[in-house]
Design a protein around this motif. Structure first.
Motif, PDB file in Angstrom:
ATOM      1  N   THR A 175       3.044  56.838 -36.441  1.00  0.00           N
ATOM      2  CA  THR A 175       4.027  57.442 -35.547  1.00  0.00           C
ATOM      3  C   THR A 175       3.488  57.563 -34.114  1.00  0.00           C
ATOM      4  O   THR A 175       4.199  58.003 -33.220  1.00  0.00           O
ATOM      5  N   ASP A 176       2.239  57.187 -33.926  1.00  0.00           N
ATOM      6  CA  ASP A 176       1.621  57.158 -32.588  1.00  0.00           C
ATOM      7  C   ASP A 176       0.698  55.948 -32.553  1.00  0.00           C
ATOM      8  O   ASP A 176      -0.497  56.044 -32.853  1.00  0.00           O
ATOM      9  N   VAL A 177       1.272  54.822 -32.223  1.00  0.00           N
ATOM     10  CA  VAL A 177       0.555  53.552 -32.328  1.00  0.00           C
ATOM     11  C   VAL A 177      -0.689  53.534 -31.459  1.00  0.00           C
ATOM     12  O   VAL A 177      -1.763  53.091 -31.893  1.00  0.00           O
ATOM     13  N   SER A 178      -0.585  54.013 -30.239  1.00  0.00           N
ATOM     14  CA  SER A 178      -1.738  53.980 -29.336  1.00  0.00           C
ATOM     15  C   SER A 178      -2.879  54.835 -29.880  1.00  0.00           C
ATOM     16  O   SER A 178      -4.042  54.394 -29.904  1.00  0.00           O
ATOM     17  N   ALA A 179      -2.570  56.049 -30.318  1.00  0.00           N
ATOM     18  CA  ALA A 179      -3.613  56.930 -30.841  1.00  0.00           C
ATOM     19  C   ALA A 179      -4.208  56.383 -32.127  1.00  0.00           C
ATOM     20  O   ALA A 179      -5.432  56.425 -32.325  1.00  0.00           O
ATOM     21  N   ASP A 180      -3.363  55.859 -33.010  1.00  0.00           N
ATOM     22  CA  ASP A 180      -3.878  55.341 -34.279  1.00  0.00           C
ATOM     23  C   ASP A 180      -4.682  54.059 -34.077  1.00  0.00           C
ATOM     24  O   ASP A 180      -5.664  53.818 -34.791  1.00  0.00           O
ATOM     25  N   ALA A 181      -4.289  53.218 -33.116  1.00  0.00           N
ATOM     26  CA  ALA A 181      -5.073  52.020 -32.823  1.00  0.00           C
ATOM     27  C   ALA A 181      -6.435  52.400 -32.262  1.00  0.00           C
ATOM     28  O   ALA A 181      -7.452  51.766 -32.579  1.00  0.00           O
ATOM     29  N   THR A 182      -6.462  53.460 -31.442  1.00  0.00           N
ATOM     30  CA  THR A 182      -7.734  53.934 -30.918  1.00  0.00           C
ATOM     31  C   THR A 182      -8.613  54.483 -32.034  1.00  0.00           C
ATOM     32  O   THR A 182      -9.827  54.236 -32.072  1.00  0.00           O
ATOM     33  N   ALA A 183      -8.000  55.218 -32.961  1.00  0.00           N
ATOM     34  CA  ALA A 183      -8.747  55.731 -34.116  1.00  0.00           C
ATOM     35  C   ALA A 183      -9.252  54.572 -34.979  1.00  0.00           C
ATOM     36  O   ALA A 183     -10.376  54.619 -35.498  1.00  0.00           O
ATOM     37  N   LEU A 184      -8.435  53.542 -35.112  1.00  0.00           N
ATOM     38  CA  LEU A 184      -8.856  52.373 -35.890  1.00  0.00           C
ATOM     39  C   LEU A 184     -10.048  51.690 -35.225  1.00  0.00           C
ATOM     40  O   LEU A 184     -11.013  51.316 -35.903  1.00  0.00           O
ATOM     41  N   TRP A 185      -9.984  51.537 -33.900  1.00  0.00           N
ATOM     42  CA  TRP A 185     -11.141  50.957 -33.209  1.00  0.00           C
ATOM     43  C   TRP A 185     -12.391  51.804 -33.431  1.00  0.00           C
ATOM     44  O   TRP A 185     -13.471  51.274 -33.687  1.00  0.00           O
ATOM     45  N   ALA A 186     -12.239  53.137 -33.333  1.00  0.00           N
ATOM     46  CA  ALA A 186     -13.387  54.017 -33.535  1.00  0.00           C
ATOM     47  C   ALA A 186     -13.962  53.838 -34.940  1.00  0.00           C
ATOM     48  O   ALA A 186     -15.181  53.841 -35.129  1.00  0.00           O
TER      49      ALA A 186
END
Length: 221
Positions: A175-186
């Motif tokens: 539901t928050d693509v930018s935040a979840d993509a950042t978490a995925l990168w982390a």
């Protein structure tokens, strides 16, 4: 007054004398040779501090002051190496997306797998790209905040776009693509780092899938 590092051994002096002047149009080639030399030093030592004006000049076969028309200081050379590595990573990620075809899930998985492969194949450069140990305090070099903020931004954007495509296709519930993509990168970065520093640890084969599936909120296949 001599610049620091201008004293060199006779052999280096002879090599430098042969390369004192570049013919018209060859300045760009020398710049690339300087970056190549710095990258080689990183590969050999794993230490950004091994990249000095003197060590790079010695490897290229030029006088240390010959570096200054291309790079004002040591951090600028390391930055150029890091920028080139990020460009290479972006190119690899783009190629992986193309090979993955039209399935959004497979494109996201291809990006993640390629990222982890890059870290494993280029461990010392990867640590330099993300370690930050080579970055001097603000105001102590020619680097600007913008130089550092944009590093890797294009790669993260590719991850954001891929996850967004998965959401649009119903393959992810973020539901928050930018935040979840950042978490995925982390998560990917943490896994890549731990693989590098814990080579003897017996990693379960499905750890990457668990990290990706959880952080990207992928739906069941």
């Amino acid at each position: 007054m001599k610049r620091p590092g201008s004293v060199r051994a006779p052999g280096a002096a002879r090599a430098a004398a042969a390369r004192t002047h570049n013919r018209r149009g060859e300045g760009g080639r020398l710049r690339e040779e300087i970056i190549d030399a710095a990258a080689e030093l990183l590969d050999e030592t794993g230490e950004p501090h091994a990249v000095t004006l003197r060590s790079v000049a010695r490897r290229v076969g030029i006088a240390t002051p010959s570096i200054y028309p291309h790079f004002p200081d040591r951090p600028a050379i390391v930055l150029a190496v890091v920028q080139r590595e990020f460009a290479g990573l972006e190119s690899s990620l783009g190629a992986a997306v193309e090979r993955a075809g039209g399935d959004p899930r497979q494109r996201l998985l291809a990006i993640c797998a390629t990222y982890l492969d890059f870290a494993g194949c280029h461990p010392r450069r990867y640590r330099t790209m993300f370690g930050g140990l080579w970055v001097p305090p603000p105001g102590d070099s020619s680097l600007t905040e913008t130089d550092l903020v944009v590093l890797g931004a294009s790669c993260l954007l590719m991850l954001i776009d891929a996850l967004g495509d998965c959401v649009a296709a119903g393959a992810a519930t973020s539901t928050d693509v930018s935040a979840d993509a950042t978490a995925l990168w982390a998560g990917l970065h943490g896994l890549a780092h731990q693989r590098l520093v814990s080579p003897s640890f017996l990693w379960p084969e499905n750890v990457p899938e668990r990290v990706i599936g959880s952080l990207a909120h992928l739906t069941a296949v």
